[in-house]
Design a protein around this motif. Structure first.
Motif, PDB file in Angstrom:
ATOM      1  N   ILE A   1      45.128  29.315  41.576  1.00 58.68           N
ATOM      2  CA  ILE A   1      44.746  28.585  42.785  1.00 58.68           C
ATOM      3  C   ILE A   1      44.077  27.344  42.156  1.00 58.68           C
ATOM      4  O   ILE A   1      44.082  26.406  43.082  1.00 58.68           O
ATOM      5  CB  ILE A   1      43.912  29.056  43.638  1.00 58.68           C
ATOM      6  CG1 ILE A   1      42.411  29.434  43.100  1.00 58.68           C
ATOM      7  CG2 ILE A   1      44.239  30.538  44.182  1.00 58.68           C
ATOM      8  CD1 ILE A   1      41.250  29.814  43.960  1.00 58.68           C
ATOM      9  N   ARG A   2      43.553  27.099  41.107  1.00 59.30           N
ATOM     10  CA  ARG A   2      42.858  25.820  40.619  1.00 59.30           C
ATOM     11  C   ARG A   2      44.053  25.170  39.818  1.00 59.30           C
ATOM     12  O   ARG A   2      43.686  23.871  39.605  1.00 59.30           O
ATOM     13  CB  ARG A   2      41.908  26.037  39.750  1.00 59.30           C
ATOM     14  CG  ARG A   2      40.854  26.566  40.453  1.00 59.30           C
ATOM     15  CD  ARG A   2      39.770  27.493  39.561  1.00 59.30           C
ATOM     16  NE  ARG A   2      38.394  27.605  40.172  1.00 59.30           N
ATOM     17  CZ  ARG A   2      38.354  28.514  40.916  1.00 59.30           C
ATOM     18  NH1 ARG A   2      39.438  29.427  41.157  1.00 59.30           N
ATOM     19  NH2 ARG A   2      37.153  29.140  41.512  1.00 59.30           N
ATOM     20  N   SER A   3      45.337  25.492  39.334  1.00 61.38           N
ATOM     21  CA  SER A   3      46.260  24.623  38.986  1.00 61.38           C
ATOM     22  C   SER A   3      47.141  23.885  39.741  1.00 61.38           C
ATOM     23  O   SER A   3      47.802  22.956  39.099  1.00 61.38           O
ATOM     24  CB  SER A   3      47.163  25.696  37.830  1.00 61.38           C
ATOM     25  OG  SER A   3      47.914  26.398  38.865  1.00 61.38           O
ATOM     26  N   ILE A   4      47.226  24.211  40.646  1.00 61.46           N
ATOM     27  CA  ILE A   4      48.507  23.256  41.803  1.00 61.46           C
ATOM     28  C   ILE A   4      47.512  21.738  41.813  1.00 61.46           C
ATOM     29  O   ILE A   4      46.277  21.700  41.885  1.00 61.46           O
ATOM     30  CB  ILE A   4      48.335  23.807  43.002  1.00 61.46           C
ATOM     31  CG1 ILE A   4      47.255  24.159  43.914  1.00 61.46           C
ATOM     32  CG2 ILE A   4      49.216  25.078  42.892  1.00 61.46           C
ATOM     33  CD1 ILE A   4      47.486  24.504  45.325  1.00 61.46           C
TER      34      ILE A   4
ATOM     35  N   THR B   1      37.333  30.547  48.547  1.00 58.29           N
ATOM     36  CA  THR B   1      38.438  31.044  47.474  1.00 58.29           C
ATOM     37  C   THR B   1      38.205  32.493  46.887  1.00 58.29           C
ATOM     38  O   THR B   1      39.283  33.029  46.153  1.00 58.29           O
ATOM     39  CB  THR B   1      38.301  30.053  46.126  1.00 58.29           C
ATOM     40  OG1 THR B   1      36.869  30.075  45.848  1.00 58.29           O
ATOM     41  CG2 THR B   1      38.595  28.679  46.749  1.00 58.29           C
TER      42      THR B   1
ATOM     43  N   THR C   1      47.112  20.082  44.472  1.00 58.60           N
ATOM     44  CA  THR C   1      46.577  19.873  45.864  1.00 58.60           C
ATOM     45  C   THR C   1      45.258  20.913  45.697  1.00 58.60           C
ATOM     46  O   THR C   1      44.574  20.803  46.725  1.00 58.60           O
ATOM     47  CB  THR C   1      47.550  20.088  46.781  1.00 58.60           C
ATOM     48  OG1 THR C   1      48.071  21.249  46.414  1.00 58.60           O
ATOM     49  CG2 THR C   1      48.524  18.773  47.018  1.00 58.60           C
ATOM     50  N   ALA C   2      44.972  21.232  44.787  1.00 61.77           N
ATOM     51  CA  ALA C   2      43.710  22.184  44.532  1.00 61.77           C
ATOM     52  C   ALA C   2      42.470  21.794  45.119  1.00 61.77           C
ATOM     53  O   ALA C   2      41.514  22.384  45.523  1.00 61.77           O
ATOM     54  CB  ALA C   2      43.495  22.853  43.148  1.00 61.77           C
TER      55      ALA C   2
ATOM     56  N   SER D   1      53.760  19.721  49.960  1.00 61.73           N
ATOM     57  CA  SER D   1      53.794  20.466  48.938  1.00 61.73           C
ATOM     58  C   SER D   1      55.290  21.102  48.605  1.00 61.73           C
ATOM     59  O   SER D   1      55.543  21.305  47.326  1.00 61.73           O
ATOM     60  CB  SER D   1      52.813  21.839  49.054  1.00 61.73           C
ATOM     61  OG  SER D   1      51.377  21.236  49.128  1.00 61.73           O
TER      62      SER D   1
ATOM     63  N   LEU E   1      40.946  22.643  48.430  1.00 58.84           N
ATOM     64  CA  LEU E   1      40.178  23.938  48.537  1.00 58.84           C
ATOM     65  C   LEU E   1      38.926  24.015  48.224  1.00 58.84           C
ATOM     66  O   LEU E   1      38.278  24.801  48.562  1.00 58.84           O
ATOM     67  CB  LEU E   1      40.941  24.928  47.457  1.00 58.84           C
ATOM     68  CG  LEU E   1      42.568  25.229  47.878  1.00 58.84           C
ATOM     69  CD1 LEU E   1      42.924  26.318  46.796  1.00 58.84           C
ATOM     70  CD2 LEU E   1      42.770  26.015  49.100  1.00 58.84           C
TER      71      LEU E   1
ATOM     72  N   THR F   1      47.824  27.766  53.596  1.00 58.56           N
ATOM     73  CA  THR F   1      48.327  28.079  52.188  1.00 58.56           C
ATOM     74  C   THR F   1      49.640  29.252  52.490  1.00 58.56           C
ATOM     75  O   THR F   1      49.822  29.723  53.422  1.00 58.56           O
ATOM     76  CB  THR F   1      47.364  28.630  51.068  1.00 58.56           C
ATOM     77  OG1 THR F   1      46.999  30.178  51.827  1.00 58.56           O
ATOM     78  CG2 THR F   1      46.269  27.775  51.067  1.00 58.56           C
TER      79      THR F   1
END
Length: 298
Positions: free
Chosen positions: A217-220, A237, A222-223, A195, A226, A172
């Motif tokens: 971190i949950r809004s991309i 996380t 490609t989350a 990305s 994770l 990341t």
């Protein structure tokens, strides 16, 4: 007179009515969430005063060689020491200007090791083969060193380093920078060309709260990588969110820190490792517009 009759929305198709209702639900959720913005946690291990003293000293030293009204990158050792004041620890990378030096560094670190180039023109080009991982011994390290210099250039151009291996995980990128319109901004995304090409990066204003970084971190797109995509093991996380909050605190506490880049940050199932970092300092301009901009909840 009597009150006007309430207006009833009419839609030409059921799909449009459902979309309108979905927008109303999202707006209601935004209203509800905005009432609980989260909190900026306190850390007992952060050395804010000592970091401020370091920054003043470093700016005085940089002023002898550069215009510190513009952002100036810190030498790697100074950048890593400043980050450590905020509990952000960068894995050491030992310069390897020749094969013998690389072998001595690997002996100190212990095998297996990684050999990688740090030249700016190669840093974001893993497709060129400038990184060799899991080298188990001296013979493999010397072979990898010869291959790098044969294919990519002289050691002085490649700036190779030797680094200890870390647990595998998701690579990341965490950045903080000053936006002329919004102020200090914290950014997060996955490392790598896909990305970057898709612009799959999430941004939050600094100071970020625990709720901000959890959503970030949950809004991309490609989350899922994770959180155990296609049977892979979910990564840590909680450690990732903690690191984002620490970067936010550093920039919020010290306006002289105008840029932080942590890349890559390898987030494993347990813990994470910051493999490279840069920090930029500048004398902040005078401003009367302080604090983050936020949309009010009407």
């Amino acid at each position: 007179g009597p009150p006007p009759a309430p207006l009833i929305p009419v839609y030409p198709a059921a799909e449009r009515a459902v979309r309108s209702l979905a927008q109303a639900v999202r707006y209601a959720k935004w209203r509800r969430d905005s009432a609980d913005p989260g909190r900026v946690p306190e850390y007992e291990d952060i050395e804010e005063t000592a970091a401020g003293e370091d920054i003043d000293r470093l700016l005085d030293e940089l002023a002898q060689h550069a215009d510190i009204t513009r952002s100036v990158p810190l030498p790697a050792d100074d950048a890593h020491a400043l980050l450590a004041r905020y509990g952000i620890h960068v894995r050491p990378a030992h310069p390897a200007p020749d094969p013998d030096t690389a072998v001595r560094a690997a002996a100190r670190l212990g095998y297996p090791v990684a050999l990688k180039t740090t030249a700016p023109h190669l840093r974001h080009r893993p497709d060129l083969g400038g990184v060799r991982l899991d080298l188990p011994g001296e013979a493999e390290l010397r072979r990898a060193y010869a291959e790098l210099t044969d294919f990519l250039g002289k050691p002085a151009e490649l700036r190779p380093v030797v680094q200890s291996m870390v647990p595998r995980g998701v690579d990341t990128v965490i950045r903080a920078a000053i936006d002329p319109a919004a102020g200090a901004v914290l950014s997060f995304g996955l490392a790598g060309a896909p990305s970057q090409l898709l612009g799959d990066t999430a941004h939050r204003l600094i100071p970020a709260t625990d709720r901000d970084v959890a959503e970030q971190i949950r809004s991309i797109r490609t989350a899922p990588l994770l959180f155990g995509w296609r049977g892979s093991q979910p990564v840590d996380t909680a450690a990732l969110e903690d690191l984002l909050l620490r970067v936010s605190r550093l920039v919020d506490d010290h306006p002289e820190v105008v840029g932080v880049d942590l890349e890559p940050v390898v987030v494993a199932p347990h813990g994470l490792a910051v493999l490279d970092a840069t920090v930029r300092l500048a004398r902040p301009p005078a401003t009367t517009d302080l604090g983050p901009r936020r949309m009010p909840a009407y």
